[in-house]
Design an enzyme around this catalytic site. Structure first.
Site, PDB file in Angstrom:
ATOM      1  N   LYS A   1       2.854  -3.816  -3.030  1.00 32.22           N
ATOM      2  CA  LYS A   1       1.818  -2.316  -2.903  1.00 32.22           C
ATOM      3  C   LYS A   1       1.052  -2.094  -2.363  1.00 32.22           C
ATOM      4  O   LYS A   1       1.051  -2.131  -0.945  1.00 32.22           O
ATOM      5  CB  LYS A   1       2.494  -1.829  -3.793  1.00 32.22           C
ATOM      6  CG  LYS A   1       1.743  -0.561  -4.099  1.00 32.22           C
ATOM      7  CD  LYS A   1       2.453   0.081  -5.363  1.00 32.22           C
ATOM      8  CE  LYS A   1       1.291   0.351  -6.414  1.00 32.22           C
ATOM      9  NZ  LYS A   1       0.108   1.487  -6.168  1.00 32.22           N
ATOM     10  N   SER A   2       0.042  -3.279  -2.339  1.00 31.10           N
ATOM     11  CA  SER A   2      -1.330  -2.447  -1.539  1.00 31.10           C
ATOM     12  C   SER A   2      -0.839  -3.489  -0.201  1.00 31.10           C
ATOM     13  O   SER A   2      -1.646  -2.602   1.148  1.00 31.10           O
ATOM     14  CB  SER A   2      -1.862  -3.762  -1.687  1.00 31.10           C
ATOM     15  OG  SER A   2      -3.261  -2.880  -3.499  1.00 31.10           O
TER      16      SER A   2
ATOM     17  N   ARG B   1      -1.182  -0.986   3.519  1.00 32.51           N
ATOM     18  CA  ARG B   1      -1.598  -1.201   4.445  1.00 32.51           C
ATOM     19  C   ARG B   1      -1.623  -1.980   5.759  1.00 32.51           C
ATOM     20  O   ARG B   1      -1.740  -1.081   6.909  1.00 32.51           O
ATOM     21  CB  ARG B   1      -2.747  -2.170   4.312  1.00 32.51           C
ATOM     22  CG  ARG B   1      -3.615  -2.056   3.641  1.00 32.51           C
ATOM     23  CD  ARG B   1      -4.649  -3.289   2.732  1.00 32.51           C
ATOM     24  NE  ARG B   1      -5.552  -2.729   1.834  1.00 32.51           N
ATOM     25  CZ  ARG B   1      -5.633  -2.100   0.738  1.00 32.51           C
ATOM     26  NH1 ARG B   1      -4.251  -2.057   0.400  1.00 32.51           N
ATOM     27  NH2 ARG B   1      -6.832  -1.920  -0.514  1.00 32.51           N
TER      28      ARG B   1
ATOM     29  N   ASP C   1      -5.566  -4.246 -12.093  1.00 32.42           N
ATOM     30  CA  ASP C   1      -3.924  -3.508 -12.549  1.00 32.42           C
ATOM     31  C   ASP C   1      -3.864  -4.220 -13.733  1.00 32.42           C
ATOM     32  O   ASP C   1      -1.865  -3.741 -14.275  1.00 32.42           O
ATOM     33  CB  ASP C   1      -3.542  -3.397 -11.468  1.00 32.42           C
ATOM     34  CG  ASP C   1      -3.675  -2.288  -9.799  1.00 32.42           C
ATOM     35  OD1 ASP C   1      -4.742  -1.460 -10.218  1.00 32.42           O
ATOM     36  OD2 ASP C   1      -3.409  -2.833  -9.047  1.00 32.42           O
TER      37      ASP C   1
ATOM     38  N   LYS D   1      -7.526   5.915 -13.673  1.00 34.97           N
ATOM     39  CA  LYS D   1      -6.214   5.476 -13.061  1.00 34.97           C
ATOM     40  C   LYS D   1      -5.537   6.634 -12.754  1.00 34.97           C
ATOM     41  O   LYS D   1      -6.276   7.975 -13.544  1.00 34.97           O
ATOM     42  CB  LYS D   1      -5.499   3.834 -13.103  1.00 34.97           C
ATOM     43  CG  LYS D   1      -6.953   3.082 -12.392  1.00 34.97           C
ATOM     44  CD  LYS D   1      -6.455   2.649 -11.021  1.00 34.97           C
ATOM     45  CE  LYS D   1      -8.403   1.518 -11.525  1.00 34.97           C
ATOM     46  NZ  LYS D   1      -7.642   1.459  -9.904  1.00 34.97           N
TER      47      LYS D   1
ATOM     48  N   ARG E   1       2.198   1.509 -15.049  1.00 34.29           N
ATOM     49  CA  ARG E   1       1.835   0.112 -14.828  1.00 34.29           C
ATOM     50  C   ARG E   1       1.859   0.272 -17.114  1.00 34.29           C
ATOM     51  O   ARG E   1       1.957  -1.246 -17.530  1.00 34.29           O
ATOM     52  CB  ARG E   1       0.918  -0.490 -15.473  1.00 34.29           C
ATOM     53  CG  ARG E   1       0.939  -0.467 -13.368  1.00 34.29           C
ATOM     54  CD  ARG E   1      -0.438  -1.477 -12.953  1.00 34.29           C
ATOM     55  NE  ARG E   1      -0.208  -0.929 -11.015  1.00 34.29           N
ATOM     56  CZ  ARG E   1       0.555  -1.730 -10.395  1.00 34.29           C
ATOM     57  NH1 ARG E   1       1.023  -2.727 -11.248  1.00 34.29           N
ATOM     58  NH2 ARG E   1       0.346  -1.877  -9.586  1.00 34.29           N
TER      59      ARG E   1
HETATM   60  C1  S3P Z   1      -5.632  -1.016  -4.320  1.00 36.46           C
HETATM   61  C2  S3P Z   1      -6.996  -1.228  -4.728  1.00 36.46           C
HETATM   62  C3  S3P Z   1      -6.901  -1.082  -7.116  1.00 36.46           C
HETATM   63  C4  S3P Z   1      -6.103  -0.593  -7.717  1.00 36.46           C
HETATM   64  C5  S3P Z   1      -5.074   0.120  -7.030  1.00 36.46           C
HETATM   65  C6  S3P Z   1      -4.645  -0.689  -5.677  1.00 36.46           C
HETATM   66  C7  S3P Z   1      -5.789  -1.096  -3.359  1.00 36.46           C
HETATM   67  O1  S3P Z   1      -7.500   0.609  -6.484  1.00 36.46           O
HETATM   68  O2  S3P Z   1      -5.997  -0.451  -8.624  1.00 36.46           O
HETATM   69  O3  S3P Z   1      -3.801  -0.064  -7.714  1.00 36.46           O
HETATM   70  O4  S3P Z   1      -4.180  -1.009  -2.716  1.00 36.46           O
HETATM   71  O5  S3P Z   1      -6.977  -1.343  -2.363  1.00 36.46           O
HETATM   72  P1  S3P Z   1      -9.633   0.324  -6.878  1.00 36.46           P
HETATM   73  O6  S3P Z   1     -10.274  -0.068  -5.361  1.00 36.46           O
HETATM   74  O7  S3P Z   1      -9.986   2.411  -6.916  1.00 36.46           O
HETATM   75  O8  S3P Z   1      -9.841  -0.561  -7.721  1.00 36.46           O
END
Ligand code: S3P
Length: 451
Positions: A22-23, A27, A315, A342, A388
């Site tokens: 996902k992250s 990006r 997560d 969250k 989650r």
């Molecule tokens: C994420 C960063 C995390 C994570 C989120 C996705 C990201 O949050 O908990 O699910 O894609 O950069 P934080 O950066 O606020 O800790």
């Protein structure tokens, strides 16, 4: 479907793959959209959250084709975005809102970011402060500096910023704005958070410089268009890894999963708890390590999860708390106050659901203490609108006496639309399973870690 009914699992002896990270998917769309040409992105996660980012980039003038659900062709704009015609709806996605806030802070137009009721309660001061320092004017319309956000962008100033909390979203917002600034911007965080933005900028030939907990980027650079393949999401694999880890004689292989060391903390935790874990990195070509994880179950024991490890497993705490409840002894989670902001207050949600299943849990301001080992009882549980939490407690249900029902599970579409299909595959008695039982590891050389 609005709820799931989960029953006890047979032994897990199978091989799975998980959807794209996902992250990294967020990006990839953003950075490809700023690049100087067309980029094919394969393995993209077509979940609700990532599609919010796709729609937002389209609203900013980026042409994006989606020939199949997991393939995007993003036509880069050479960093020339246009003002959106209306509000940009980020839905449930904190990553969309915070990363876009960085990007929009650096544009010569006004924009407004909105979100659903959960996102509208999440803190934005953490991005408003550095982006304001860079020159943007940001108004949070909610009480307590919460969304909607109205952003009047400008040509940003380069800054040096020390983040009070470790957050990849905040770091990424600053780095994206920094691409448009004159001069060098440096961000320093207290502990290492996921570094996908830095890696992807580097892959797209923008040269960030990393020095311990600081990352710097020189502005006025345009990403060079490249194709990219998104690896599987280790945070999605986490549910199945725990389901296998807690059962002696279980054996699970997860293929083509991201193994970036800022994300693999869960493997270390499960190893410490007594599971047998092998991690085989097969490729790092596109800047993101990826490969195979094999896990064999054991009688787990409780552990302590705290400090520097927290951003790496941020997560995974809901599913690790479930592992703690199924392990013998005490599991302590500390320094994890971030979980209160969250998609829901995850510490409260975990404590409520574990107690409903019969576990003894003490809730602290920044964590939990879980007395493991008592048999879990099936119960009717809430997701609290948090994907989650829904998935972690579906896994808990696989090990409970009697049926577990999880209500309000539509939220799972934000990150893992096919979760239930894999759950059904795992709940089937072994003789009915279609996937092969694994008897050997892949032949590539790799790292093997065992307790
Ligand atoms: C994420 C960063 C995390 C994570 C989120 C996705 C990201 O949050 O908990 O699910 O894609 O950069 P934080 O950066 O606020 O800790």
């Amino acid at each position: 479907m609005t709820h799931w009914k989960v029953q006890k699992a047979p032994l897990i002896q199978t091989e799975i793959s998980v959807p794209g990270d996902k992250s990294i998917s967020h990006r990839a769309v953003i950075i490809a959209g700023l690049s100087n040409g067309s980029c094919a992105i394969k393995g993209f996660l077509p979940s609700e959250d990532c599609m919010r980012t796709v729609d937002a980039m389209r609203a900013l003038g980026v042409e994006i084709d989606q020939p199949e659900p997991t393939t995007l062709v993003v036509h880069g704009t050479k960093k020339k975005l246009i003002a959106p015609k209306g509000d940009i709806d980020c839905g449930n996605s904190g990553t969309t809102m915070r990363l876009l806030a960085g990007l929009l802070s650096a544009q010569p137009f006004r924009s407004r970011l909105i979100g659903d009721s959960s996102l509208s309660r999440r803190p934005m001061k953490r991005i408003i402060e550095p982006l304001t320092e860079m020159g943007a004017q940001i108004t949070a319309e909610g009480q307590r500096q919460t969304p909607p956000l109205v952003i009047e962008g400008t040509k940003p100033h380069a800054i040096q910023y020390f983040m009070p909390i470790s957050s990849a979203q905040v770091k990424s917002a600053i780095l994206l704005a920094a691409l448009f600034a004159k001069g060098k911007t440096t961000v320093t965080e207290p502990n290492q958070s996921r570094d996908h933005t830095e890696r992807m900028l580097s892959y797209f030939l923008v040269r960030p410089h990393k020095d311990d907990l600081s990352v710097s980027v020189h502005g006025e650079q345009t990403p060079e268009s490249r194709d990219f393949v998104v690896p599987g999401d280790i945070s999605s694999a986490a549910f199945w890894l725990v389901a296998a880890a807690v059962q002696p004689r279980s054996h699970l292989l997860v293929k083509d999963v991201g193994l970036n060391e800022t994300r693999t903390g869960i493997l270390g935790v499960l190893l410490r708890m007594g599971a047998h874990v092998s991690e085989i990195i097969e490729d790092v070509e596109e800047g993101e390590p990826r490969g195979t994880v094999v896990i064999e179950g054991a009688k787990l024991k409780g552990t302590m999860i705290q400090g520097r490890e927290i951003p790496n497993v941020i997560d995974e705490i809901p599913i690790l708390a479930v592992a703690g409840a199924l392990a013998s002894g005490v599991t302590v989670i500390a320094d994890a106050k971030e979980l209160r902001v969250k998609e829901t207050d995850r510490l409260a949600a975990i404590a409520t659901n574990l107690r409903a299943m019969g576990a003894e849990v003490t809730e602290r301001e920044d964590g939990l203490e879980i007395i493991g080992g008592a048999p879990l009882q099936g119960a009717r549980l809430q997701s609290f609108g948090d994907h989650r939490i829904a998935m972690a407690f579906a896994i808990a249900g696989l090990f409970a006496e009697g049926d577990t029902v999880i209500d309000d599970i539509d939220c799972v579409a934000t990150s893992y639309p096919n979760f239930y299909e894999t759950l059904e595959q795992i709940m089937k008695p072994k003789r009915e399973q279609q996937t092969p039982v694994i008897s050997s590891l892949p032949s590539q050389s790799g790292i093997e870690i065992k307790p």
